[in-house]
Design a protein around this motif. Structure first.
Motif, short mmCIF file in Angstrom:
data_model
loop_
_atom_site.label_atom_id
_atom_site.label_comp_id
_atom_site.label_asym_id
_atom_site.label_seq_id
_atom_site.Cartn_x
_atom_site.Cartn_y
_atom_site.Cartn_z
N SER A 85 -6.54 30.55 -6.14
CA SER A 85 -7.64 29.87 -6.82
C SER A 85 -7.06 29.09 -7.98
O SER A 85 -6.43 29.66 -8.88
N GLY A 86 -7.26 27.75 -7.97
CA GLY A 86 -6.74 26.89 -9.03
C GLY A 86 -5.23 26.90 -9.12
O GLY A 86 -4.67 26.78 -10.21
N ALA A 87 -4.53 27.01 -7.99
CA ALA A 87 -3.06 27.08 -7.99
C ALA A 87 -2.46 25.70 -7.79
O ALA A 87 -3.07 24.80 -7.20
N THR A 88 -1.24 25.54 -8.29
CA THR A 88 -0.52 24.27 -8.08
C THR A 88 0.57 24.42 -7.01
O THR A 88 1.13 23.41 -6.57
N SER A 89 0.92 25.63 -6.60
CA SER A 89 1.89 25.84 -5.53
C SER A 89 1.70 27.24 -4.95
O SER A 89 1.14 28.13 -5.61
N GLY A 90 2.16 27.43 -3.71
CA GLY A 90 2.05 28.73 -3.06
C GLY A 90 2.31 28.61 -1.57
O GLY A 90 2.64 27.53 -1.06
#
Length: 357
Positions: free
Chosen positions: A294-299
């Motif tokens: 949730s609301g991540a910039t990478s993964g």
């Protein structure tokens, strides 16, 4: 006297054969003592001499011819005795000092050479039908036999396994694995004396599996077991399915005798669940949600995950997208979408740019 010597020699060789079939050191020692005793009797016969041929009484008026003692030939000879084998087509060979012989096994149908023995000493590395050895003194050479390596199915059929361990290819009910052979499914060359197969009961309509017989030993598995895989079998084995009418009661289970050599049996394992495939997601000027983020910039998310990619800029500002998603380019009317949904089926990246007027 000649008849006496012939009977004595026959008894000597018969005793040698009887003692050697037992194969124990005690039997060989007993044979040696008995042979020495018989040898003494032969020596006494040699000293006494004998007349060759049968002598008929001469008429009274004719003087009896002088009896000339004749030596007994070969009373000091030593021999090689072959059991389950022949040497140059013979089972008893005279021996003069140390000599080298080649014995050839007499192998009945369905049997194979397990090993050779010389005076009870085993030679396990020699399992061929011929055996070369050196004899010195009275010697017994024997081909020890065993059932040939063969697997048989009755009311059942067998299959080889593929590279994933699953039964594939043509079914069969008998296979000899005495020599190296080729797995007809994988085309892999396999060593003789070992086999891995899946055994499947063949159950006609209206019947069910009552129990299994493995080399005539009953096995009362769970009644639902109709197949299993045997790995690295190394003995002659017969798998037989005993059937019953579906409406008939099952046989009363009996204690299962322990077989001479127990192979490992396994029920087929369920198809393994494949490991999930993950792909990387990266954002610049945006974030994503979904796949546990949730609301991540990478993964990293599993293949097939639906994510939502959202711009980080104020909603009044105009944006454009590059990377894995392109939604408009330099849209001065502010029509650039601030969020997208995207199904991840590979590594992906998203870049959101602010439009400067």
């Amino acid at each position: 006297m000649k008849k006496f010597l012939a009977v004595l020699f026959a008894a000597l060789m018969l005793f040698s054969l009887t003692a050697c079939q037992g194969g124990s050191n005690a039997d060989l020692e007993a044979m040696k003592m008995q042979m020495q005793l018989m040898q003494q009797q032969l020596d006494e016969a040699k000293k006494a001499g004998f007349v060759s041929g049968e002598q008929q009484p001469a008429p009274a008026e004719t003087p009896q011819p002088e009896v000339v003692p004749q030596p007994v030939e070969n009373v000091d000879a030593e021999y090689v005795l072959a059991i389950n084998s022949v040497i140059d087509g013979e089972t008893v060979i005279p021996l003069q000092g140390a000599e080298t012989f080649t014995a050839e096994a007499i192998i009945p149908e369905g049997m194979a050479v397990e090993r050779w023995e010389v005076n009870g000493m085993p030679y396990h590395e020699d399992m061929e039908p011929t055996f070369t050895f050196t004899a010195e003194g009275n010697t017994v050479v024997e081909a020890r036999l065993r059932p040939e390596f063969k697997v048989t199915a009755i009311n059942a059929e067998m299959q080889f396994l593929d590279a994933k361990g699953k039964p594939k290819g043509d079914a069969f009910t008998e296979f000899v694995f005495e020599e190296d052979y080729e797995n007809p499914v994988t085309k892999e060359t396999l060593p003789g004396g070992w086999i891995t197969v899946n055994v499947q009961a063949v159950v006609p309509k209206g019947y069910a599996v009552d129990y299994w017989l493995i080399n005539d030993v009953p096995y009362y598995y769970n009644r639902t077991v109709s197949n299993f895989t045997v790995y690295d079998l190394n003995e002659a084995t017969v798998y037989e399915v005993v059937l019953k009418k579906e409406s008939a009661p099952s046989s009363t289970p009996k204690p299962t005798a322990k077989p001479t050599s127990t192979p490992y049996y396994y029920e087929p394992a369920p198809e393994p669940t494949p490991e999930p495939v993950y792909y990387s997601v990266s954002c610049e000027g945006c974030t994503f949600s979904g796949g546990g983020y949730s609301g991540a910039t990478s993964g990293r998310v599993p293949a097939g995950t639906v994510i939502t990619v959202t711009s980080i800029y104020h909603e009044l500002d105009s944006v454009y997208w590059v990377g894995s998603i392109t939604d408009g380019s330099y849209q001065n009317d502010g029509g650039g979408a601030k969020s997208h949904t995207y199904t991840v089926n590979g590594d992906c990246n998203f870049i959101c740019r602010l439009i400067v007027n």
